[in-house]
Structure formats: structure tokens, C-alpha cells
Design an enzyme around this catalytic site. Sequence first.
Site, PDB file in Angstrom:
ATOM      1  N   GLY A   1      18.049 -30.731  25.083  1.00  0.00           N
ATOM      2  CA  GLY A   1      18.550 -29.619  25.893  1.00  0.00           C
ATOM      3  C   GLY A   1      17.610 -29.250  27.035  1.00  0.00           C
ATOM      4  O   GLY A   1      18.047 -28.672  28.034  1.00  0.00           O
TER       5      GLY A   1
ATOM      6  N   GLU B   1      18.406 -31.660  29.738  1.00  0.00           N
ATOM      7  CA  GLU B   1      19.714 -31.224  30.263  1.00  0.00           C
ATOM      8  C   GLU B   1      19.562 -29.987  31.151  1.00  0.00           C
ATOM      9  O   GLU B   1      20.215 -29.874  32.196  1.00  0.00           O
ATOM     10  CB  GLU B   1      20.666 -30.934  29.095  1.00  0.00           C
ATOM     11  CG  GLU B   1      21.022 -32.184  28.302  1.00  0.00           C
ATOM     12  CD  GLU B   1      21.776 -31.865  27.025  1.00  0.00           C
ATOM     13  OE1 GLU B   1      21.186 -31.248  26.117  1.00  0.00           O
ATOM     14  OE2 GLU B   1      22.953 -32.229  26.929  1.00  0.00           O
TER      15      GLU B   1
HETATM   16  N1  DAK Z   1      13.396 -26.980  18.089  1.00  0.00           N
HETATM   17  C1  DAK Z   1      12.696 -26.132  17.292  1.00  0.00           C
HETATM   18  N2  DAK Z   1      11.349 -26.164  17.185  1.00  0.00           N
HETATM   19  C2  DAK Z   1      10.698 -27.093  17.896  1.00  0.00           C
HETATM   20  C3  DAK Z   1      11.369 -28.011  18.751  1.00  0.00           C
HETATM   21  C4  DAK Z   1      12.796 -27.922  18.838  1.00  0.00           C
HETATM   22  N3  DAK Z   1      13.517 -28.697  19.641  1.00  0.00           N
HETATM   23  N4  DAK Z   1      10.441 -28.817  19.305  1.00  0.00           N
HETATM   24  C5  DAK Z   1       9.248 -28.409  18.825  1.00  0.00           C
HETATM   25  N5  DAK Z   1       9.405 -27.377  17.990  1.00  0.00           N
HETATM   26  C6  DAK Z   1       8.367 -26.664  17.254  1.00  0.00           C
HETATM   27  C7  DAK Z   1       7.782 -27.503  16.133  1.00  0.00           C
HETATM   28  O1  DAK Z   1       8.602 -27.447  14.993  1.00  0.00           O
HETATM   29  C8  DAK Z   1       6.451 -26.823  15.929  1.00  0.00           C
HETATM   30  O2  DAK Z   1       6.646 -25.637  15.187  1.00  0.00           O
HETATM   31  P1  DAK Z   1       5.680 -25.275  13.922  1.00  0.00           P
HETATM   32  O3  DAK Z   1       5.742 -26.436  13.009  1.00  0.00           O
HETATM   33  O4  DAK Z   1       4.325 -25.069  14.541  1.00  0.00           O
HETATM   34  O5  DAK Z   1       6.287 -24.005  13.362  1.00  0.00           O
HETATM   35  C9  DAK Z   1       6.042 -26.417  17.333  1.00  0.00           C
HETATM   36  O6  DAK Z   1       7.247 -26.401  18.089  1.00  0.00           O
HETATM   37  C10 DAK Z   1       5.107 -27.409  17.996  1.00  0.00           C
HETATM   38  O7  DAK Z   1       5.686 -28.710  17.907  1.00  0.00           O
HETATM   39  P2  DAK Z   1       4.924 -29.991  17.351  1.00  0.00           P
HETATM   40  O8  DAK Z   1       3.880 -29.573  16.337  1.00  0.00           O
HETATM   41  O9  DAK Z   1       5.950 -30.964  16.899  1.00  0.00           O
HETATM   42  O10 DAK Z   1       4.180 -30.504  18.658  1.00  0.00           O
HETATM   43  P3  DAK Z   1       3.724 -31.989  18.990  1.00  0.00           P
HETATM   44  O11 DAK Z   1       2.920 -31.903  20.230  1.00  0.00           O
HETATM   45  O12 DAK Z   1       3.128 -32.655  17.786  1.00  0.00           O
HETATM   46  O13 DAK Z   1       5.078 -32.771  19.308  1.00  0.00           O
HETATM   47  C11 DAK Z   1       7.264 -33.036  20.396  1.00  0.00           C
HETATM   48  C12 DAK Z   1       5.817 -32.435  20.472  1.00  0.00           C
HETATM   49  C13 DAK Z   1       8.027 -32.490  21.599  1.00  0.00           C
HETATM   50  C14 DAK Z   1       7.131 -34.572  20.534  1.00  0.00           C
HETATM   51  C15 DAK Z   1       7.914 -32.664  19.059  1.00  0.00           C
HETATM   52  O14 DAK Z   1       7.782 -31.253  18.863  1.00  0.00           O
HETATM   53  C16 DAK Z   1       9.358 -33.026  19.014  1.00  0.00           C
HETATM   54  O15 DAK Z   1       9.708 -34.184  18.826  1.00  0.00           O
HETATM   55  N6  DAK Z   1      10.221 -32.001  19.136  1.00  0.00           N
HETATM   56  C17 DAK Z   1      11.649 -32.187  19.033  1.00  0.00           C
HETATM   57  C18 DAK Z   1      12.158 -32.809  20.320  1.00  0.00           C
HETATM   58  C19 DAK Z   1      13.658 -33.075  20.241  1.00  0.00           C
HETATM   59  O16 DAK Z   1      14.126 -33.808  19.364  1.00  0.00           O
HETATM   60  N7  DAK Z   1      14.385 -32.450  21.115  1.00  0.00           N
HETATM   61  C20 DAK Z   1      15.804 -32.569  21.135  1.00  0.00           C
HETATM   62  C21 DAK Z   1      16.325 -31.445  20.318  1.00  0.00           C
HETATM   63  S1  DAK Z   1      18.056 -31.677  20.025  1.00  0.00           S
HETATM   64  C22 DAK Z   1      24.868 -29.382  21.187  1.00  0.00           C
HETATM   65  C23 DAK Z   1      24.158 -28.565  22.003  1.00  0.00           C
HETATM   66  C24 DAK Z   1      22.894 -28.927  22.347  1.00  0.00           C
HETATM   67  C25 DAK Z   1      22.340 -30.075  21.843  1.00  0.00           C
HETATM   68  C26 DAK Z   1      23.048 -30.881  21.022  1.00  0.00           C
HETATM   69  C27 DAK Z   1      24.327 -30.565  20.694  1.00  0.00           C
HETATM   70  N8  DAK Z   1      26.142 -28.983  20.765  1.00  0.00           N
HETATM   71  C28 DAK Z   1      26.241 -27.622  20.230  1.00  0.00           C
HETATM   72  C29 DAK Z   1      27.158 -29.963  20.560  1.00  0.00           C
HETATM   73  C30 DAK Z   1      20.994 -30.354  22.150  1.00  0.00           C
HETATM   74  C31 DAK Z   1      20.237 -30.927  21.174  1.00  0.00           C
HETATM   75  C32 DAK Z   1      18.799 -30.990  21.343  1.00  0.00           C
HETATM   76  O17 DAK Z   1      18.214 -30.565  22.298  1.00  0.00           O
END
Ligand code: DAK
Length: 258
Positions: free
Chosen positions: A109, A112
Site C-alpha cells: 500500500g 501504491e
Molecule cells: N503492517 C503492520 N506492521 C508493520 C508493517 C505492516 N505492513 N510493516 C512493518 N510493520 C511493523 C513490524 O511488525 C514491526 O513491529 P514490532 O514487531 O516492532 O511491533 C515494526 O513495524 C518494524 O518492522 P520490522 O521489525 O519488520 O523492521 P525491519 O527493518 O526488520 O523490516 C520491512 C522492514 C519493511 C522489510 C518489514 O517490516 C516488512 O517486510 N514489512 C511488511 C512489508 C509488506 O509486506 N508490505 C505489504 C503489506 S500488504 C487490499 C487493500 C490493501 C492491500 C491489499 C489488499 N484490499 C482491502 C483488497 C495492501 C496490502 C499491503 O500493503
Amino acid sequence: MSQHVRLDIADGIGVVTIDRPEALNALNDQVLAGIEEAFIALGRDASVRVVILTGTGKAFVAGADIKAMADLSPVEACSFAQRGQRIFNLIEDYPHPVIAAVNGFALGGGCELAMTCDIRIASDKAKAGQPEVNLGVIPGFGGTQRLARIMGRSQAKYLLFTGEVISAARALELGLFNEVVAPEELMPRCMEIARTIAAKAPVAVSLCKHAVNAGTDGTLGDGLELEAELFGRTFTTADQKEGMHAFIDKRPAQFLGK
Ligand code: DAK
């Protein structure tokens, strides 16, 4: 204004800052509401000519909030997507240019959100991607559509299918970012671009945005027809007279935004 979003306005430039660094600025209800409130407020402020959208900490936005989304019912997920899309459209349709100052992770997101902006300037520490397939979902805030329009279907499909997170340099090559600068240069460079744009004829800039957004998804003929109509509309403005007569008089133009 939501506790997670700040809005500062000075000298015709609005800066919207997403400030939830403990969750890498992930988009939850409060952040989405804050962005919406900020753009509604910007829409009511006739002094604003350009907006910069950025985040605090090491992320621009690391995506929709996975923890908030994990246990949504299908009805709630649909309403979340509709809300997000409404807010993202508000940014895309905002009548003045919006510059994304991509300070760090722009994932899911977050990527996006950056794509709803008109120009994306990134720090060389930024990373971008659409990793939704890692979570069993597809982008829900327009990612499949805007990514393909920006970089072409083939490169977009590669990123969407693999979920690969790419460097700022690669995003620049693919045309996702307009420019990549050192982190300390990010806001100064965005402000410089914003000031350059703010000094131009505001109605003309706004109509350029509208012509590109509304005119480039259909046929060339339809787009040219729209362009001609908008070109004619600029001749209803005082700024068209001022801009052309200033050129003839060899003096800088003083635009009034009307
Ligand atoms: N959501 C919630 N918390 C998040 C987050 C996220 N997207 N990204 C990071 N955090 C949180 C982590 O859980 C962590 O929290 P604590 O454990 O300290 O409580 C904190 O932020 C710091 O993150 P990290 O410890 O993981 O930090 P690192 O530097 O080690 O890693 C990272 C950074 C960006 C590589 C990693 O945090 C990561 O992979 N994050 C997730 C990235 C991701 O997968 N993003 C896409 C999310 S899905 C829809 C509408 C919208 C969408 C889909 C469908 N409809 C309703 C149909 C959109 C979907 C998405 O965006």
C-alpha cells in the site's frame, strides 16, 4: 487531524507527513483518516499550489497494516479497500501536483500510495515493491493498475508475481522514481521542485495534471480533444494574458492563479 498525520502549509506548499514510525507508517484506520483529513483541508486552502507527501523514520509507508487486516471478514476487507481507494483517488484527483518524497520503504500500500502522487523523488535508501503475494493477497489500493501504467505490463507483472523488493536505483531505471538523491537532500530537493512548480501559472499546471490523468488511458484522439478543450480554457484566465504579455514585455510574469 489524526495523531499519525501532520499537515504544514507555508508559502503555497503543503507538506503531509505520515508519522507512525513504530509501525513503519503502516496504513491503519487512523493513518488513512489522517491522510483523508489532510487532503480535504488542502482542498479548502486556496493558497496551496503543490503538496509534498512523506513519512518519518525509515519508511515512507511499509504497506497496509498487516496486523489490522489479518482477521478482517470479507465484508470488512471490502470496506477497507473501498475506503483506501477513495482516499487514494482524493490524492490523484487533487487539483495541484503532489510530490512523493520517498524517504524509505514504499511497499504494498505504500508503493501504491506513492503511485497516486504525480512525481516520486526518493532517497537512495528507499526500497519499493508490491510484496502482497507473500501474504496471500493481491494489491488492493490500485497497485496492479498503476504499476503497469507506470512501467509497462511486463515489468509490473515481474514485480507483482515475485513480490521482489527493489532498490531505489532499480526503481529509477524502471521509471517508478523520477529522481534519487542522498537522504539529506530529499526534502530540500522536493521543496526546490515544489517552489519551481508553485511559481508557474497555477491553473495551467492544474490543467496539465488533469489532461495527463484523464487523457492518457483512452485513444490518442480522445486525449488530443481533451487537450484542445483545456488549452482553450486557459484563454479564459488572467494568467494566460499575464504570461504572454510578460514574455512580450521581457519581464517576469506575476501569476494570480486565475
Ligand atoms: N503492517 C503492520 N506492521 C508493520 C508493517 C505492516 N505492513 N510493516 C512493518 N510493520 C511493523 C513490524 O511488525 C514491526 O513491529 P514490532 O514487531 O516492532 O511491533 C515494526 O513495524 C518494524 O518492522 P520490522 O521489525 O519488520 O523492521 P525491519 O527493518 O526488520 O523490516 C520491512 C522492514 C519493511 C522489510 C518489514 O517490516 C516488512 O517486510 N514489512 C511488511 C512489508 C509488506 O509486506 N508490505 C505489504 C503489506 S500488504 C487490499 C487493500 C490493501 C492491500 C491489499 C489488499 N484490499 C482491502 C483488497 C495492501 C496490502 C499491503 O500493503
